[in-house]
Scaffold this motif. Structure first.
Motif, mmCIF file in Angstrom:
data_model
loop_
_atom_site.group_PDB
_atom_site.id
_atom_site.type_symbol
_atom_site.label_atom_id
_atom_site.label_comp_id
_atom_site.label_asym_id
_atom_site.label_seq_id
_atom_site.Cartn_x
_atom_site.Cartn_y
_atom_site.Cartn_z
ATOM 1 N N GLN A 1 0.815 -1.227 0.000
ATOM 2 C CA GLN A 1 0.000 0.000 0.000
ATOM 3 C C GLN A 1 0.846 1.273 0.000
ATOM 4 O OE1 GLN A 1 -2.884 -0.610 3.141
ATOM 5 N NE2 GLN A 1 -4.071 -2.025 1.874
ATOM 6 N N ASN A 2 0.972 1.864 -1.162
ATOM 7 C CA ASN A 2 1.600 3.175 -1.324
ATOM 8 C C ASN A 2 0.633 3.976 -2.183
ATOM 9 O OD1 ASN A 2 4.121 1.017 -1.632
ATOM 10 N ND2 ASN A 2 4.501 2.676 -0.216
ATOM 11 N N PHE A 3 0.016 4.972 -1.584
ATOM 12 C CA PHE A 3 -1.080 5.661 -2.274
ATOM 13 C C PHE A 3 -0.601 6.925 -2.984
ATOM 14 C CE2 PHE A 3 -3.633 3.584 1.307
ATOM 15 C CZ PHE A 3 -3.902 2.471 0.533
ATOM 16 N N LEU A 4 -1.062 7.086 -4.196
ATOM 17 C CA LEU A 4 -0.718 8.286 -4.981
ATOM 18 C C LEU A 4 -1.395 9.512 -4.376
ATOM 19 C CD1 LEU A 4 -1.085 6.782 -8.540
ATOM 20 C CD2 LEU A 4 0.982 7.891 -7.649
ATOM 21 N N GLN A 5 -0.627 10.592 -4.260
ATOM 22 C CA GLN A 5 -1.146 11.808 -3.626
ATOM 23 C C GLN A 5 -1.206 12.992 -4.587
ATOM 24 O OE1 GLN A 5 -1.854 11.960 -0.091
ATOM 25 N NE2 GLN A 5 -1.697 9.755 -0.325
ATOM 26 N N ASP A 6 -0.408 12.952 -5.632
ATOM 27 C CA ASP A 6 -0.198 14.136 -6.452
ATOM 28 C C ASP A 6 -1.183 14.179 -7.633
ATOM 29 O OD1 ASP A 6 0.801 15.561 -8.750
ATOM 30 O OD2 ASP A 6 2.712 15.772 -7.705
ATOM 31 N N PRO A 7 -2.084 15.178 -7.671
ATOM 32 C CA PRO A 7 -3.117 15.226 -8.719
ATOM 33 C C PRO A 7 -2.544 15.257 -10.142
ATOM 34 C CG PRO A 7 -3.370 17.074 -7.194
ATOM 35 C CD PRO A 7 -2.174 16.312 -6.743
ATOM 36 N N GLU B 1 -9.716 -1.877 -12.543
ATOM 37 C CA GLU B 1 -8.583 -1.333 -11.801
ATOM 38 C C GLU B 1 -8.132 -2.316 -10.732
ATOM 39 O OE1 GLU B 1 -6.791 2.233 -9.088
ATOM 40 O OE2 GLU B 1 -8.968 2.107 -9.291
ATOM 41 N N ILE B 2 -6.835 -2.563 -10.715
ATOM 42 C CA ILE B 2 -6.256 -3.517 -9.775
ATOM 43 C C ILE B 2 -5.746 -2.766 -8.539
ATOM 44 C CG2 ILE B 2 -4.417 -5.214 -9.447
ATOM 45 C CD1 ILE B 2 -4.511 -5.333 -12.686
ATOM 46 N N GLY B 3 -6.338 -3.024 -7.390
ATOM 47 C CA GLY B 3 -5.892 -2.384 -6.148
ATOM 48 C C GLY B 3 -6.222 -0.903 -6.125
ATOM 49 N N SER B 4 -7.480 -0.596 -5.846
ATOM 50 C CA SER B 4 -7.922 0.800 -5.959
ATOM 51 C C SER B 4 -7.517 1.668 -4.776
ATOM 52 C CB SER B 4 -9.438 0.844 -6.140
ATOM 53 O OG SER B 4 -9.762 0.256 -7.379
ATOM 54 N N GLY B 5 -7.202 1.048 -3.631
ATOM 55 C CA GLY B 5 -6.725 1.816 -2.473
ATOM 56 C C GLY B 5 -7.734 2.846 -2.032
ATOM 57 N N GLN B 6 -7.308 4.093 -1.984
ATOM 58 C CA GLN B 6 -8.204 5.183 -1.586
ATOM 59 C C GLN B 6 -8.817 5.862 -2.805
ATOM 60 O OE1 GLN B 6 -5.550 7.574 0.813
ATOM 61 N NE2 GLN B 6 -6.037 6.401 2.659
ATOM 62 N N GLY B 7 -8.687 5.218 -3.954
ATOM 63 C CA GLY B 7 -9.407 5.701 -5.140
ATOM 64 C C GLY B 7 -8.715 6.784 -5.951
ATOM 65 N N ALA B 8 -7.422 6.975 -5.730
ATOM 66 C CA ALA B 8 -6.692 8.035 -6.441
ATOM 67 C C ALA B 8 -6.923 7.972 -7.955
ATOM 68 C CB ALA B 8 -5.196 7.933 -6.132
ATOM 69 N N LEU B 9 -6.731 6.794 -8.530
ATOM 70 C CA LEU B 9 -6.924 6.637 -9.973
ATOM 71 C C LEU B 9 -8.405 6.416 -10.295
ATOM 72 C CD1 LEU B 9 -3.907 4.211 -10.620
ATOM 73 C CD2 LEU B 9 -3.993 6.642 -11.221
ATOM 74 N N THR B 10 -9.078 5.682 -9.412
ATOM 75 C CA THR B 10 -10.485 5.301 -9.606
ATOM 76 C C THR B 10 -11.388 6.504 -9.872
ATOM 77 O OG1 THR B 10 -9.981 3.867 -7.706
ATOM 78 C CG2 THR B 10 -12.218 3.730 -8.630
#
Ligand code: SAH
Length: 246
Positions: free
Chosen positions: A12-18, A38-47
């Motif tokens: 789990q390394n979540f993308l933060q930068d828009p 989407e594989i591994g949506s995490g907190q939805g950054a890409l989603t």
């Protein structure tokens, strides 16, 4: 998400930068009619960025806490699926399918091959560790050229599109990442198990010639010009030619 503890085992390394999020999503060339897995949506950054641009996003996530998080916030066209991506039944998907994922690093290869073996998609964009991305896209004669390069390139047209610095993630990973873009090809590999076996044997002892490493599989006659070469000297096309000898 203050209460969420980051699970290292799930990468789990979540993308933060828009800006980088927009750049990665753009790499998938999203179209309104697209169905995106989407594989591994995490907190939805890409989603959530994708959901603005395409028909449907199937957001696959293994962590139950993140599944709740996504379900609370997801717009209507996001279908959150609580499952291990390696267990996901792909038969349920059809239409203009594209795949995207900031992949959990410890299962990069099995995930990649699951989708390479299911050639329904028109584009895939995966983030991996830069070192892995370099091995995947390496060509013959190169030190980093190996089994992973041959297997991937025999089944797809893959390029390293750009690198992604650690600083755009939270928590920050240990290494630099890279974006790989895959396009489908009509592969000439006819028997994937056999091909995979030949490639594995050939690279098993990198320094030996194929005469030695492939002894049990092909006679010296069959190997012909390849006989005195080492695995790293053969192009992907050479491996395909070799594997179709018998
Ligand atoms: N896409 C998000 C999260 C990336 S981190 C972003 O870019 O910010 C990788 C994500 O994959 C995590 O959310 C992790 O929980 C999830 N994950 C790890 N293993 C998984 C598996 N086997 N199946 C589905 N999701 C998985």
């Amino acid at each position: 998400m203050t209460k969420h503890t980051f699970r290292k085992k799930w990468g789990q390394n979540f993308l933060q930068d828009p800006n980088i999020i927009r750049k990665i999503v753009a790499q998938l060339d999203p179209q309104p009619h697209d169905i995106v897995i989407e594989i591994g949506s995490g907190q939805g950054a890409l989603t959530f960025e994708l959901a603005k641009q395409v028909n449907t996003v199937h957001a696959v996530e293994i962590d139950p806490i993140l599944v709740d998080y996504l379900n609370e916030r997801a717009p209507e066209n996001v279908n959150v699926i609580h499952q291990d991506i390696l267990e996901l039944d792909l038969h349920q998907f059809s239409g203009d399918v594209k795949i995207i994922g900031n992949l959990p690093y410890n299962i990069t290869s099995p995930i990649m091959f699951k989708f390479l073996d299911w050639p329904v998609w028109s584009k895939m964009v995966f983030m991996t560790q830069r070192e892995v991305a370099q091995r995947i896209t390496s060509i013959h004669g190169n030190k980093t050229y190996g089994r992973l390069s041959v297997m991937t390139q025999a089944l797809s047209d893959v390029e390293l599109s750009f690198t992604v610095p650690k600083t755009v993630f939270f928590p920050q990973p240990d290494v630099t990442s890279a974006i790989l873009t895959f396009e489908p090809i009509s592969t000439s590999v006819t028997d994937l198990d056999h091909f995979s076996h030949v490639v594995k044997q050939a690279f098993g002892q990198r320094r030996k010639t194929l005469r030695n490493t492939l002894k049990g599989l092909f006679s010296a006659d069959e190997l012909g010009d390849f006989s005195g070469k080492r695995a790293e000297e053969l192009s992907v096309q050479d491996f395909i030619t070799l594997s179709t000898l018998k």
